[in-house]
Design a protein around this motif. Structure first.
Motif, PDB file in Angstrom:
ATOM      1  N   ILE A 145      31.375  32.974  32.442  1.00  0.00           N
ATOM      2  CA  ILE A 145      32.381  32.876  33.490  1.00  0.00           C
ATOM      3  C   ILE A 145      33.741  32.944  32.822  1.00  0.00           C
ATOM      4  O   ILE A 145      34.005  32.227  31.854  1.00  0.00           O
ATOM      5  CB  ILE A 145      32.242  31.557  34.273  1.00  0.00           C
ATOM      6  CG1 ILE A 145      30.943  31.571  35.062  1.00  0.00           C
ATOM      7  CG2 ILE A 145      33.444  31.335  35.192  1.00  0.00           C
ATOM      8  CD1 ILE A 145      30.676  30.300  35.823  1.00  0.00           C
ATOM      9  N   ASP A 146      34.587  33.806  33.336  1.00  0.00           N
ATOM     10  CA  ASP A 146      35.961  33.915  32.841  1.00  0.00           C
ATOM     11  C   ASP A 146      36.898  33.538  33.987  1.00  0.00           C
ATOM     12  O   ASP A 146      37.100  34.328  34.911  1.00  0.00           O
ATOM     13  CB  ASP A 146      36.254  35.331  32.360  1.00  0.00           C
ATOM     14  CG  ASP A 146      37.579  35.420  31.636  1.00  0.00           C
ATOM     15  OD1 ASP A 146      38.548  34.750  32.063  1.00  0.00           O
ATOM     16  OD2 ASP A 146      37.660  36.160  30.638  1.00  0.00           O
ATOM     17  N   THR A 151      35.693  36.468  36.659  1.00  0.00           N
ATOM     18  CA  THR A 151      34.447  37.220  36.610  1.00  0.00           C
ATOM     19  C   THR A 151      33.273  36.303  36.269  1.00  0.00           C
ATOM     20  O   THR A 151      33.436  35.301  35.570  1.00  0.00           O
ATOM     21  CB  THR A 151      34.496  38.356  35.568  1.00  0.00           C
ATOM     22  OG1 THR A 151      34.770  37.790  34.282  1.00  0.00           O
ATOM     23  CG2 THR A 151      35.533  39.401  35.931  1.00  0.00           C
ATOM     24  N   LEU A 152      32.120  36.691  36.761  1.00  0.00           N
ATOM     25  CA  LEU A 152      30.842  36.081  36.415  1.00  0.00           C
ATOM     26  C   LEU A 152      29.954  37.199  35.915  1.00  0.00           C
ATOM     27  O   LEU A 152      29.651  38.134  36.658  1.00  0.00           O
ATOM     28  CB  LEU A 152      30.207  35.411  37.643  1.00  0.00           C
ATOM     29  CG  LEU A 152      28.711  35.068  37.525  1.00  0.00           C
ATOM     30  CD1 LEU A 152      28.441  34.083  36.407  1.00  0.00           C
ATOM     31  CD2 LEU A 152      28.185  34.563  38.858  1.00  0.00           C
ATOM     32  N   VAL A 163      20.240  41.958  28.510  1.00  0.00           N
ATOM     33  CA  VAL A 163      20.595  43.087  29.372  1.00  0.00           C
ATOM     34  C   VAL A 163      21.532  42.542  30.442  1.00  0.00           C
ATOM     35  O   VAL A 163      21.216  41.535  31.088  1.00  0.00           O
ATOM     36  CB  VAL A 163      19.334  43.691  30.029  1.00  0.00           C
ATOM     37  CG1 VAL A 163      19.704  44.765  31.031  1.00  0.00           C
ATOM     38  CG2 VAL A 163      18.394  44.220  28.965  1.00  0.00           C
ATOM     39  N   GLN A 164      22.678  43.196  30.589  1.00  0.00           N
ATOM     40  CA  GLN A 164      23.619  42.748  31.605  1.00  0.00           C
ATOM     41  C   GLN A 164      23.141  43.216  32.971  1.00  0.00           C
ATOM     42  O   GLN A 164      22.983  44.413  33.214  1.00  0.00           O
ATOM     43  CB  GLN A 164      25.025  43.279  31.318  1.00  0.00           C
ATOM     44  CG  GLN A 164      26.057  42.697  32.242  1.00  0.00           C
ATOM     45  CD  GLN A 164      27.472  42.979  31.783  1.00  0.00           C
ATOM     46  OE1 GLN A 164      27.711  43.631  30.775  1.00  0.00           O
ATOM     47  NE2 GLN A 164      28.430  42.461  32.535  1.00  0.00           N
ATOM     48  N   LEU A 165      22.888  42.256  33.853  1.00  0.00           N
ATOM     49  CA  LEU A 165      22.398  42.564  35.191  1.00  0.00           C
ATOM     50  C   LEU A 165      23.530  42.855  36.162  1.00  0.00           C
ATOM     51  O   LEU A 165      23.386  43.690  37.048  1.00  0.00           O
ATOM     52  CB  LEU A 165      21.562  41.404  35.735  1.00  0.00           C
ATOM     53  CG  LEU A 165      20.341  41.009  34.924  1.00  0.00           C
ATOM     54  CD1 LEU A 165      19.649  39.812  35.576  1.00  0.00           C
ATOM     55  CD2 LEU A 165      19.382  42.181  34.798  1.00  0.00           C
ATOM     56  N   ALA A 166      24.649  42.124  36.005  1.00  0.00           N
ATOM     57  CA  ALA A 166      25.751  42.294  36.951  1.00  0.00           C
ATOM     58  C   ALA A 166      27.010  41.655  36.405  1.00  0.00           C
ATOM     59  O   ALA A 166      26.953  40.729  35.593  1.00  0.00           O
ATOM     60  CB  ALA A 166      25.404  41.658  38.290  1.00  0.00           C
ATOM     61  N   THR A 167      28.132  42.171  36.880  1.00  0.00           N
ATOM     62  CA  THR A 167      29.428  41.515  36.718  1.00  0.00           C
ATOM     63  C   THR A 167      29.993  41.345  38.117  1.00  0.00           C
ATOM     64  O   THR A 167      30.236  42.329  38.816  1.00  0.00           O
ATOM     65  CB  THR A 167      30.399  42.337  35.855  1.00  0.00           C
ATOM     66  OG1 THR A 167      29.825  42.491  34.554  1.00  0.00           O
ATOM     67  CG2 THR A 167      31.750  41.643  35.734  1.00  0.00           C
ATOM     68  N   HIS A 168      30.160  40.106  38.512  1.00  0.00           N
ATOM     69  CA  HIS A 168      30.709  39.796  39.829  1.00  0.00           C
ATOM     70  C   HIS A 168      32.157  39.370  39.644  1.00  0.00           C
ATOM     71  O   HIS A 168      32.501  38.714  38.662  1.00  0.00           O
ATOM     72  CB  HIS A 168      29.925  38.659  40.484  1.00  0.00           C
ATOM     73  CG  HIS A 168      28.470  38.938  40.641  1.00  0.00           C
ATOM     74  ND1 HIS A 168      27.977  39.808  41.583  1.00  0.00           N
ATOM     75  CD2 HIS A 168      27.388  38.456  39.968  1.00  0.00           C
ATOM     76  CE1 HIS A 168      26.659  39.841  41.500  1.00  0.00           C
ATOM     77  NE2 HIS A 168      26.277  39.040  40.521  1.00  0.00           N
ATOM     78  N   SER A 169      32.996  39.737  40.602  1.00  0.00           N
ATOM     79  CA  SER A 169      34.397  39.330  40.526  1.00  0.00           C
ATOM     80  C   SER A 169      34.915  39.076  41.935  1.00  0.00           C
ATOM     81  O   SER A 169      34.245  39.372  42.926  1.00  0.00           O
ATOM     82  CB  SER A 169      35.240  40.394  39.826  1.00  0.00           C
ATOM     83  OG  SER A 169      35.190  41.599  40.541  1.00  0.00           O
TER      84      SER A 169
END
Length: 194
Positions: A145-146, A151-152, A163-169
């Motif tokens: 979390i930033d 962003t999450l 493996v990156q599944l998602a970046t939520h913002s």
């Protein structure tokens, strides 16, 4: 989570637990690959994000209120993995693996999920130094979390690699593994309550 100096010590001998105990109370100490990392306590944006995330997860996933339950989630647990000592901002174990609170100061049982709240000064420590240890220990999910970038990032361990599944913002509702059973309102993490 909000420190100023994440770089390891430059000493020739590996850091020990005694080195951690000698640190002042206002810092968080960790040992990775024999290096001592000391970071001051987190700043308020990082504290807010971690605290509010714990609040969002507790009822549905720890207590089973409005969600499936089945988790044991804590703030800043001390984890001992071989010679490494890590303190993630949040960590969670499925109840079948950790049915109740152990009566110890530190755990060697790897969590099923960890969350690191990034700050400009700990970003590299969390991503480059600690993440490989979490992978080695088999931590299935990692969140970053930033609170500055809002962003999450959600990662899942597959074949020893994340493996990156998602970046939520933004401020939307999101469904994020391993807590996808309940929508999380990102606005809460950024202290944007209406």
């Amino acid at each position: 989570m909000g420190g100023e100096d994440w770089r390891g010590s430059m000493g020739k001998k590996p850091a020990t637990y005694a080195d951690l105990e000698a640190l002042p109370e206002h810092v968080v100490g960790e040992i990775v690959a024999g290096e001592l990392y000391a970071s001051p306590r987190p700043a308020f944006p990082q504290l807010t994000a971690a605290s509010f995330l714990m609040g969002l997860l507790c009822n549905p996933f720890v207590l089973g209120l409005g969600g499936p339950g089945g988790w044991y989630i804590v703030v800043e647990p001390e984890l001992h993995f071989e010679e490494d000592v890590l303190v993630p901002d949040l960590a969670g174990w499925r109840r079948e693996r950790l049915p109740q609170a152990p009566r110890v100061a530190a755990l060697s049982l790897p969590p099923d999920w960890v969350c690191e709240v990034l700050s400009p000064s700990t970003r590299l420590l969390d991503r480059k130094v600690k993440l490989p240890v979490f992978a080695r220990e088999g931590v299935r999910h990692v969140w970053f979390i930033d609170p500055v970038l809002r962003t999450l990032e959600v990662f899942r361990l597959e074949s020893g690699q994340y493996v990156q599944l998602a970046t939520h913002s933004g401020t939307d509702l999101v469904y994020a593994e391993p807590f996808e059973a309940v929508a999380l309102k990102l606005a809460v993490l950024w202290d944007e309550l209406d």
